[in-house]
Write a protein that holds these residues in place. Sequence first.
Motif, PDB file in Angstrom:
ATOM      1  N   ASP A 153       0.835  -1.209   0.000  1.00 29.17           N
ATOM      2  CA  ASP A 153       0.000   0.000   0.000  1.00 29.17           C
ATOM      3  C   ASP A 153       0.867   1.255   0.000  1.00 29.17           C
ATOM      4  OD1 ASP A 153      -2.410  -1.295  -0.108  1.00 29.17           O
ATOM      5  OD2 ASP A 153      -3.014  -0.855   1.953  1.00 29.17           O
ATOM      6  N   GLN A 154       0.451   2.219  -0.828  1.00 24.50           N
ATOM      7  CA  GLN A 154       1.141   3.499  -0.917  1.00 24.50           C
ATOM      8  C   GLN A 154       0.462   4.493   0.034  1.00 24.50           C
ATOM      9  OE1 GLN A 154       3.749   4.296  -2.909  1.00 24.50           O
ATOM     10  NE2 GLN A 154       3.887   2.505  -4.250  1.00 24.50           N
ATOM     11  N   ILE A 155       1.251   5.084   0.905  1.00 27.83           N
ATOM     12  CA  ILE A 155       0.722   6.017   1.895  1.00 27.83           C
ATOM     13  C   ILE A 155       1.365   7.380   1.662  1.00 27.83           C
ATOM     14  CG2 ILE A 155       0.664   6.539   4.368  1.00 27.83           C
ATOM     15  CD1 ILE A 155       0.941   3.131   4.166  1.00 27.83           C
ATOM     16  N   GLU A 156       0.524   8.418   1.635  1.00 25.38           N
ATOM     17  CA  GLU A 156       1.044   9.754   1.344  1.00 25.38           C
ATOM     18  C   GLU A 156       0.308  10.798   2.173  1.00 25.38           C
ATOM     19  OE1 GLU A 156       2.057  12.598  -2.536  1.00 25.38           O
ATOM     20  OE2 GLU A 156       1.020  10.679  -2.807  1.00 25.38           O
ATOM     21  N   VAL A 157       1.068  11.823   2.562  1.00 25.25           N
ATOM     22  CA  VAL A 157       0.460  12.978   3.224  1.00 25.25           C
ATOM     23  C   VAL A 157      -0.183  13.835   2.138  1.00 25.25           C
ATOM     24  CG1 VAL A 157       0.902  15.034   4.624  1.00 25.25           C
ATOM     25  CG2 VAL A 157       2.194  12.936   5.046  1.00 25.25           C
ATOM     26  N   LYS A 158      -1.410  14.291   2.393  1.00 22.40           N
ATOM     27  CA  LYS A 158      -2.100  15.140   1.416  1.00 22.40           C
ATOM     28  C   LYS A 158      -1.277  16.382   1.125  1.00 22.40           C
ATOM     29  CE  LYS A 158      -6.499  15.796   1.515  1.00 22.40           C
ATOM     30  NZ  LYS A 158      -7.856  16.186   1.995  1.00 22.40           N
ATOM     31  N   GLU A 159      -1.365  16.854  -0.115  1.00 22.49           N
ATOM     32  CA  GLU A 159      -0.533  17.973  -0.571  1.00 22.49           C
ATOM     33  C   GLU A 159      -0.610  19.187   0.351  1.00 22.49           C
ATOM     34  OE1 GLU A 159       2.450  19.059  -2.755  1.00 22.49           O
ATOM     35  OE2 GLU A 159       1.350  17.224  -3.271  1.00 22.49           O
ATOM     36  N   LYS A 160      -1.817  19.534   0.789  1.00 25.97           N
ATOM     37  CA  LYS A 160      -1.997  20.709   1.631  1.00 25.97           C
ATOM     38  C   LYS A 160      -1.400  20.543   3.038  1.00 25.97           C
ATOM     39  CE  LYS A 160      -6.227  22.396  -0.583  1.00 25.97           C
ATOM     40  NZ  LYS A 160      -7.670  22.708  -0.389  1.00 25.97           N
ATOM     41  N   SER A 161      -1.105  19.282   3.406  1.00 27.03           N
ATOM     42  CA  SER A 161      -0.640  19.005   4.771  1.00 27.03           C
ATOM     43  C   SER A 161       0.869  18.772   4.853  1.00 27.03           C
ATOM     44  CB  SER A 161      -1.373  17.780   5.320  1.00 27.03           C
ATOM     45  OG  SER A 161      -2.771  17.914   5.183  1.00 27.03           O
ATOM     46  N   LYS A 162       1.541  18.760   3.702  1.00 27.23           N
ATOM     47  CA  LYS A 162       2.957  18.377   3.677  1.00 27.23           C
ATOM     48  C   LYS A 162       3.890  19.365   4.368  1.00 27.23           C
ATOM     49  CE  LYS A 162       2.718  15.309  -0.302  1.00 27.23           C
ATOM     50  NZ  LYS A 162       3.157  15.007  -1.681  1.00 27.23           N
ATOM     51  N   GLN A 163       3.442  20.594   4.540  1.00 33.65           N
ATOM     52  CA  GLN A 163       4.292  21.599   5.182  1.00 33.65           C
ATOM     53  C   GLN A 163       3.875  21.903   6.614  1.00 33.65           C
ATOM     54  OE1 GLN A 163       7.145  22.640   3.784  1.00 33.65           O
ATOM     55  NE2 GLN A 163       6.599  21.209   2.166  1.00 33.65           N
ATOM     56  N   LEU A 164       3.015  21.069   7.181  1.00 37.77           N
ATOM     57  CA  LEU A 164       2.618  21.258   8.581  1.00 37.77           C
ATOM     58  C   LEU A 164       3.841  21.098   9.484  1.00 37.77           C
ATOM     59  CD1 LEU A 164      -0.768  19.278   8.734  1.00 37.77           C
ATOM     60  CD2 LEU A 164      -0.464  21.754   8.884  1.00 37.77           C
ATOM     61  N   VAL A 165       3.969  21.989  10.436  1.00 37.29           N
ATOM     62  CA  VAL A 165       5.132  21.986  11.332  1.00 37.29           C
ATOM     63  C   VAL A 165       5.268  20.657  12.067  1.00 37.29           C
ATOM     64  CG1 VAL A 165       6.146  23.055  13.382  1.00 37.29           C
ATOM     65  CG2 VAL A 165       5.102  24.488  11.637  1.00 37.29           C
ATOM     66  N   ALA A 166       4.133  20.097  12.521  1.00 39.01           N
ATOM     67  CA  ALA A 166       4.173  18.840  13.280  1.00 39.01           C
ATOM     68  C   ALA A 166       4.754  17.704  12.442  1.00 39.01           C
ATOM     69  CB  ALA A 166       2.768  18.473  13.748  1.00 39.01           C
ATOM     70  N   VAL A 167       4.429  17.679  11.153  1.00 37.83           N
ATOM     71  CA  VAL A 167       4.935  16.631  10.252  1.00 37.83           C
ATOM     72  C   VAL A 167       6.424  16.823  10.004  1.00 37.83           C
ATOM     73  CG1 VAL A 167       4.666  15.523   8.004  1.00 37.83           C
ATOM     74  CG2 VAL A 167       2.680  16.509   9.138  1.00 37.83           C
ATOM     75  N   LEU A 168       6.827  18.041   9.741  1.00 34.95           N
ATOM     76  CA  LEU A 168       8.238  18.331   9.472  1.00 34.95           C
ATOM     77  C   LEU A 168       9.097  18.037  10.697  1.00 34.95           C
ATOM     78  CD1 LEU A 168       7.783  21.666   7.488  1.00 34.95           C
ATOM     79  CD2 LEU A 168       8.298  19.393   6.550  1.00 34.95           C
ATOM     80  N   ASP A 169       8.597  18.400  11.875  1.00 35.79           N
ATOM     81  CA  ASP A 169       9.334  18.129  13.112  1.00 35.79           C
ATOM     82  C   ASP A 169       9.497  16.629  13.339  1.00 35.79           C
ATOM     83  OD1 ASP A 169       9.612  20.801  13.607  1.00 35.79           O
ATOM     84  OD2 ASP A 169       8.071  20.904  15.179  1.00 35.79           O
ATOM     85  N   ALA A 170       8.428  15.867  13.088  1.00 33.70           N
ATOM     86  CA  ALA A 170       8.482  14.411  13.274  1.00 33.70           C
ATOM     87  C   ALA A 170       9.481  13.781  12.319  1.00 33.70           C
ATOM     88  CB  ALA A 170       7.091  13.811  13.068  1.00 33.70           C
TER      89      ALA A 170
END
Length: 205
Positions: free
Chosen positions: A139-156
């Motif tokens: 299965d291919q899993i991806e963060v939605k385009e609008k969510s890719k720059q969320l600080v919480a994701v980048l920090d993780a």
Amino acid sequence: MTKRAESKYKINRRLGVNLWGRAKSPISKREYGPGQHGQRRKQKPTDFGVQLMAKQKLKGYYGNIGEKQFRKYYEEAVRRKGDTSENLIELLERRLDAVIYRMKLAVTPFAARQFVNHGHITVNGKRVNIPSYLVKDGDQIEVKEKSKQLVAVLDAAQSGERDVPEYVEIDHRAMRGKFLRAPKLSDVPYPVQMEPNLVVEFYSR
């Protein structure tokens, strides 16, 4: 909401272990249970107590899964061929929120669950907002385009607290990855020892 909404780090102190291996866990400073009686001398646990503790530890690690749902995982693990304890770990690691956590798209299993709940994730191009959704091999899993720059994701993604295990792959620049295969217990990078065999014993009493 269920009781899992309680402070997650209280789970660490209650169980006496740093479940997620995080430096900010209070167990690093106070190695006793929460509450006014937390420092009382502990009695040697019974076999039942040891099994119960193993169950609470495994449930807690995956974001304090509710008892009803956790028991369903056990029943499904029994129904499948092979070793029941290995099957149980496989089912838990196939949860979408667990996969998001493994891919380092969230700092904790709790954050991963919230991230999925809020609709930030797609599986094979389709939005999935159910944390307990069971991911299949490939299965291919991806963060939605609008969510890719969320600080919480980048920090993780940039966190050095843990590594991405071999049974998933992730491109943190594209915020896209794949669930490669189901892991064995020995493949899973638990910060503390997990004993799913004791969980099986608990439910099969």
